[in-house]
Every structure is written in structure tokens, then in C-alpha cells.
Design a protein around this motif. Structure first.
Motif, PDB file in Angstrom:
ATOM      1  N   ASP A   1      25.213  -3.050   8.494  1.00  0.00           N
ATOM      2  CA  ASP A   1      26.587  -3.216   8.012  1.00  0.00           C
ATOM      3  C   ASP A   1      26.575  -3.698   6.568  1.00  0.00           C
ATOM      4  O   ASP A   1      26.542  -4.896   6.312  1.00  0.00           O
ATOM      5  CB  ASP A   1      27.340  -4.201   8.909  1.00  0.00           C
ATOM      6  CG  ASP A   1      28.808  -4.319   8.565  1.00  0.00           C
ATOM      7  OD1 ASP A   1      29.293  -3.579   7.685  1.00  0.00           O
ATOM      8  OD2 ASP A   1      29.488  -5.146   9.189  1.00  0.00           O
TER       9      ASP A   1
ATOM     10  N   MET B   1      20.531  -1.759   5.797  1.00  0.00           N
ATOM     11  CA  MET B   1      21.036  -2.666   6.827  1.00  0.00           C
ATOM     12  C   MET B   1      22.128  -1.965   7.616  1.00  0.00           C
ATOM     13  O   MET B   1      22.682  -0.970   7.166  1.00  0.00           O
ATOM     14  CB  MET B   1      21.529  -3.967   6.214  1.00  0.00           C
ATOM     15  CG  MET B   1      22.712  -3.842   5.291  1.00  0.00           C
ATOM     16  SD  MET B   1      23.219  -5.393   4.550  1.00  0.00           S
ATOM     17  CE  MET B   1      21.807  -5.794   3.553  1.00  0.00           C
TER      18      MET B   1
ATOM     19  N   ILE C   1      24.608 -14.245   4.157  1.00  0.00           N
ATOM     20  CA  ILE C   1      26.037 -13.983   4.023  1.00  0.00           C
ATOM     21  C   ILE C   1      26.673 -15.059   3.144  1.00  0.00           C
ATOM     22  O   ILE C   1      26.460 -16.251   3.361  1.00  0.00           O
ATOM     23  CB  ILE C   1      26.732 -13.960   5.406  1.00  0.00           C
ATOM     24  CG1 ILE C   1      25.998 -13.035   6.379  1.00  0.00           C
ATOM     25  CG2 ILE C   1      28.198 -13.580   5.273  1.00  0.00           C
ATOM     26  CD1 ILE C   1      25.841 -11.616   5.937  1.00  0.00           C
TER      27      ILE C   1
ATOM     28  N   SER D   1      24.837 -17.884   7.858  1.00  0.00           N
ATOM     29  CA  SER D   1      24.435 -16.724   8.651  1.00  0.00           C
ATOM     30  C   SER D   1      23.622 -15.740   7.820  1.00  0.00           C
ATOM     31  O   SER D   1      23.798 -15.633   6.605  1.00  0.00           O
ATOM     32  CB  SER D   1      25.666 -16.002   9.194  1.00  0.00           C
ATOM     33  OG  SER D   1      26.425 -16.846  10.007  1.00  0.00           O
ATOM     34  N   THR D   2      22.750 -15.012   8.506  1.00  0.00           N
ATOM     35  CA  THR D   2      21.956 -13.974   7.851  1.00  0.00           C
ATOM     36  C   THR D   2      22.059 -12.682   8.637  1.00  0.00           C
ATOM     37  O   THR D   2      22.450 -12.681   9.808  1.00  0.00           O
ATOM     38  CB  THR D   2      20.469 -14.377   7.746  1.00  0.00           C
ATOM     39  OG1 THR D   2      19.928 -14.510   9.065  1.00  0.00           O
ATOM     40  CG2 THR D   2      20.283 -15.663   6.970  1.00  0.00           C
ATOM     41  N   ILE D   3      21.712 -11.589   7.994  1.00  0.00           N
ATOM     42  CA  ILE D   3      21.647 -10.291   8.643  1.00  0.00           C
ATOM     43  C   ILE D   3      20.279  -9.689   8.321  1.00  0.00           C
ATOM     44  O   ILE D   3      19.831  -9.733   7.173  1.00  0.00           O
ATOM     45  CB  ILE D   3      22.806  -9.364   8.189  1.00  0.00           C
ATOM     46  CG1 ILE D   3      22.766  -8.048   8.942  1.00  0.00           C
ATOM     47  CG2 ILE D   3      22.814  -9.145   6.711  1.00  0.00           C
ATOM     48  CD1 ILE D   3      24.003  -7.191   8.733  1.00  0.00           C
ATOM     49  N   ASP D   4      19.604  -9.201   9.361  1.00  0.00           N
ATOM     50  CA  ASP D   4      18.306  -8.576   9.158  1.00  0.00           C
ATOM     51  C   ASP D   4      18.470  -7.302   8.339  1.00  0.00           C
ATOM     52  O   ASP D   4      19.447  -6.558   8.510  1.00  0.00           O
ATOM     53  CB  ASP D   4      17.649  -8.221  10.494  1.00  0.00           C
ATOM     54  CG  ASP D   4      17.243  -9.445  11.286  1.00  0.00           C
ATOM     55  OD1 ASP D   4      17.053 -10.519  10.681  1.00  0.00           O
ATOM     56  OD2 ASP D   4      17.111  -9.335  12.519  1.00  0.00           O
ATOM     57  N   CYS D   5      17.518  -7.065   7.456  1.00  0.00           N
ATOM     58  CA  CYS D   5      17.556  -5.864   6.642  1.00  0.00           C
ATOM     59  C   CYS D   5      16.129  -5.457   6.283  1.00  0.00           C
ATOM     60  O   CYS D   5      15.180  -6.194   6.547  1.00  0.00           O
ATOM     61  CB  CYS D   5      18.404  -6.076   5.393  1.00  0.00           C
ATOM     62  SG  CYS D   5      17.882  -7.451   4.340  1.00  0.00           S
TER      63      CYS D   5
ATOM     64  N   ASN E   1      16.019 -10.835   4.961  1.00  0.00           N
ATOM     65  CA  ASN E   1      17.280 -11.323   5.509  1.00  0.00           C
ATOM     66  C   ASN E   1      18.281 -11.462   4.377  1.00  0.00           C
ATOM     67  O   ASN E   1      17.993 -12.139   3.386  1.00  0.00           O
ATOM     68  CB  ASN E   1      17.116 -12.684   6.179  1.00  0.00           C
ATOM     69  CG  ASN E   1      16.107 -12.664   7.291  1.00  0.00           C
ATOM     70  OD1 ASN E   1      14.960 -13.043   7.077  1.00  0.00           O
ATOM     71  ND2 ASN E   1      16.490 -12.207   8.460  1.00  0.00           N
TER      72      ASN E   1
END
Length: 74
Positions: free
Chosen positions: A34, A32, A9, A14-18, A6
């Protein structure tokens, strides 16, 4: 090698899966959806080792970024 992770950000909870595609002691290649949402300095959480790495983005290419680990946090 594919490791779920993760990206955290910057200035946010907030997190973004990767997915980590290549990993070493000094950095990683990360995929990822974006990459533009990730700032030049960010954090990467790797659940498999329960570790947060402070990272510096050193390159971007499509859905991939290369990061250099600045220091490890627990």
C-alpha cells in the motif's frame, strides 16, 4: 538486488514491510502493498545496515515508490 526494509509511517510508531529493489547513495526504488499509506516525507529502516533514512517520495507507480534520501539517521 532485493533488501528487506520497513517504512515508518509518519506521525506513528507503526511500520509497513517493504522491499528495496534498487538502492543508491541518493535514493531507492521500494515495493510495498500500500504505497498510499506513505506520506511525502517518511523514514525507511534498513535492518541489514541498521540504518534509518529520512526520505522524500519523488514518484509513485502501482506498488512501487521512488524515494530520495534527505539525510541519514542512526
Amino acid at each position: 538486488m532485493k533488501i528487506g526494509a520497513n517504512a515508518i509511517i509518519a506521525n506513528s510508531d507503526s511500520t509497513i514491510d517493504c522491499t528495496i529493489l534498487d538502492f543508491s547513495d541518493s535514493g531507492a526504488k521500494v515495493q510495498m502493498e500500500d504505497v498510499d499509506i506513505i506520506s511525502a516525507r517518511s523514514k525507511l529502516f534498513i535492518p541489514d545496515v541498521d540504518h534509518i533514512y529520512e526520505c522524500e517520495v519523488v514518484w509513485r507507480d502501482g506498488k512501487y515508490i521512488g524515494v530520495k534520501f534527505v539525510k541519514g539517521l542512526s
